[in-house]
Write a protein that holds these residues in place. Structure first.
Motif, PDB file in Angstrom:
ATOM      1  N   UNK A 178       9.510 -10.319  -2.906  1.00  0.00           N
ATOM      2  CA  UNK A 178       9.246 -10.371  -4.356  1.00  0.00           C
ATOM      3  C   UNK A 178       7.922  -9.687  -4.685  1.00  0.00           C
ATOM      4  N   UNK A 179       6.908  -9.893  -3.833  1.00  0.00           N
ATOM      5  CA  UNK A 179       5.596  -9.286  -4.077  1.00  0.00           C
ATOM      6  C   UNK A 179       5.692  -7.764  -3.936  1.00  0.00           C
ATOM      7  N   UNK A 180       6.377  -7.331  -2.912  1.00  0.00           N
ATOM      8  CA  UNK A 180       6.503  -5.898  -2.667  1.00  0.00           C
ATOM      9  C   UNK A 180       7.301  -5.240  -3.802  1.00  0.00           C
ATOM     10  N   UNK A 181       8.358  -5.907  -4.265  1.00  0.00           N
ATOM     11  CA  UNK A 181       9.154  -5.335  -5.371  1.00  0.00           C
ATOM     12  C   UNK A 181       8.319  -5.252  -6.648  1.00  0.00           C
ATOM     13  N   UNK A 182       7.491  -6.278  -6.901  1.00  0.00           N
ATOM     14  CA  UNK A 182       6.623  -6.236  -8.093  1.00  0.00           C
ATOM     15  C   UNK A 182       5.647  -5.073  -7.986  1.00  0.00           C
ATOM     16  N   UNK A 183       5.146  -4.842  -6.774  1.00  0.00           N
ATOM     17  CA  UNK A 183       4.203  -3.739  -6.573  1.00  0.00           C
ATOM     18  C   UNK A 183       4.895  -2.398  -6.788  1.00  0.00           C
ATOM     19  N   UNK A 184       6.079  -2.238  -6.240  1.00  0.00           N
ATOM     20  CA  UNK A 184       6.807  -0.964  -6.398  1.00  0.00           C
ATOM     21  C   UNK A 184       7.108  -0.718  -7.868  1.00  0.00           C
TER      22      UNK A 184
END
Ligand code: ZN
Length: 433
Positions: A178-184
């Motif tokens: 979820x964190x990585x998707x928010x960053x992308x």
């Protein structure tokens, strides 16, 4: 894809396109270059980073002796020397010719290395990446380490204190995706405000283990990437934006998409359908991917994004973000210690254990990360300079063309991502710090 396809058809069918062939020998030479890269890939599993040309080119690639590959490369080099563009030619055509010539030189060096030729770290980086990293000694890092001592008081060694400090900023595994998707999403949105990308571009994210790198973008062609994130070691908060920008937007994914759009599809230049990892292109790729983080999110913007989006997504306390980035900003300035450890290790001055110790002492790598980094150096050798020296060279080049203007910065960056420029074609980066 235009002229490239025409040439391929002409060679197979022995008809048509002869005018293009006569007036543009570059098409045939660049196709031969692609096939040479694929041939080297038969000897070196890391060599072909991406290939999305005609599948039959890869299928037809058999394992040829290195001496035969070198002889063929020498013939292509002679052909390139005879095909130099005339004065007054399109500047992009001039860049293309220079670039292909240099990429082929690097291929010949890699073939020689696979055949047993030994080079020093600096000789290798010059031959493969068209650049030499500045030299540093222990004193160059001691001032930064002293500042960190002030920021991280307490008992134990500085490395112990830094490791404990950083452990509080690990993204919990359950929140990683979820964190990585928010960053992308944030990086993509910011990039699209400044860069026009073709419709349909997309990527897939996978989580992997057992790798010497922390993230990898595998470009598949057709404007698609596979981004892999290594979860062998805990992933820290700063890696979310770093990886999303570096591997995705405006880093490797955008670079590959723009090369495919402007050089492969619009111009029909076949050589950009292949990416030889051990080549000057990698300094441009890693340098733009790292500098792209700063372009997309200059420090104040980044802190806002971390506080408002990334730290909450990771379940971390947003009020702790500022202190984290104060420390990480200093640690980042130790990155050239990594080059130094790699240079001494590759040149045989120190062994793997001493290289890991050097990374711990001067680069503040925790022991497990230092060992992972030594494995990276075993696999990729002088490639390490492409990240920090590449970033500094790209920063120098972009800053010289934008005079601090935000819009011009993005424009110069996008142009660099869309053109075949060599590292030696960027202005030097001073002492690289
Ligand atoms: Zn990269």
């Amino acid at each position: 894809m235009g002229r490239g396809t025409c040439m391929a058809v002409a060679l197979v069918a022995g008809m048509g396109c002869s005018a293009a062939k006569e007036t543009n020998p570059m098409q045939e030479l660049s196709e031969q270059y692609v096939k040479l890269v694929l041939a080297v890939g038969q000897h070196d599993p890391d060599y072909v980073d991406a290939f999305y040309g005609p599948p039959e080119w890869r299928a037809a690639t058999t394992k040829r002796p290195l001496t035969e590959i070198e002889a063929e490369a020498a013939r292509v080099a002679a052909g390139l020397a005879a095909a130099a563009p005339s004065k007054g030619a399109d500047p992009l055509v001039v860049l293309r010719h220079r670039y292909l010539t240099r990429q082929l030189d690097a291929l010949r060096t890699r073939v020689a290395m696979l055949g047993g030729r030994r080079l020093t770290f600096d000789e290798e980086s010059k031959a493969l990446y068209d650049a030499v990293a500045p030299h540093h000694d222990e004193k160059d890092f001691e001032g930064i380490l002293a500042q960190l001592e002030q920021l991280l008081p307490g008992r134990g060694s500085l490395l112990d204190r830094y490791t404990r400090f950083r452990d509080a900023y690990v993204i919990p595994p359950a929140r990683l995706d979820a964190t990585f998707k928010a960053a992308i999403e944030a990086c993509r949105r910011r990039t699209l405000e400044h860069v026009q990308l073709p419709p349909g571009e997309s990527f897939t994210v996978e989580y992997v283990t057992g790798k010497s790198w922390s993230g990898y973008n595998w470009y598949q062609g057709n404007y698609r990437s596979l981004i892999q994130v290594n979860t062998d070691l805990p992933v820290f908060a700063d890696r979310a934006i770093d990886l999303a920008c570096h591997e995705g937007y405006p880093g490797h994914h955008v670079y590959n998409v723009l090369l495919e759009k402007t050089l492969v599809r619009d111009r029909g230049w076949p050589e950009f359908q292949v990416y030889a990892l051990f080549s000057p292109q990698s300094l441009i790729a890693e340098g733009t991917a790292n500098y792209g983080i700063d372009i997309a999110f200059p420090p104040a913007d980044r802190l806002t994004l971390e506080r408002e989006v990334i730290f909450p997504a990771a379940g971390l306390d947003p009020s702790a973000a500022e202190r984290y980035y104060a420390v990480m900003g200093l640690v980042d300035r130790l990155s050239y210690a990594g080059n130094e450890a790699a240079r001494r290790y590759i040149d045989g001055q120190i062994d793997a254990g001493a290289a890991a110790s050097w990374l711990e002492r001067y680069g503040l790598y925790a022991p497990a990360r230092a060992q992972q980094r030594v494995r990276f150096v075993d696999q990729y050798r002088s490639y390490v300079i492409n990240y920090n020296l590449g970033k500094d060279m790209v920063a120098h080049y972009i800053d010289a063309r934008s005079a601090g203007d935000h819009g011009r910065r993005w424009a110069a960056f996008t142009e660099l991502l869309s053109s075949p420029r060599l590292p030696s074609g960027l202005a030097p980066a001073g002492d690289g710090r």
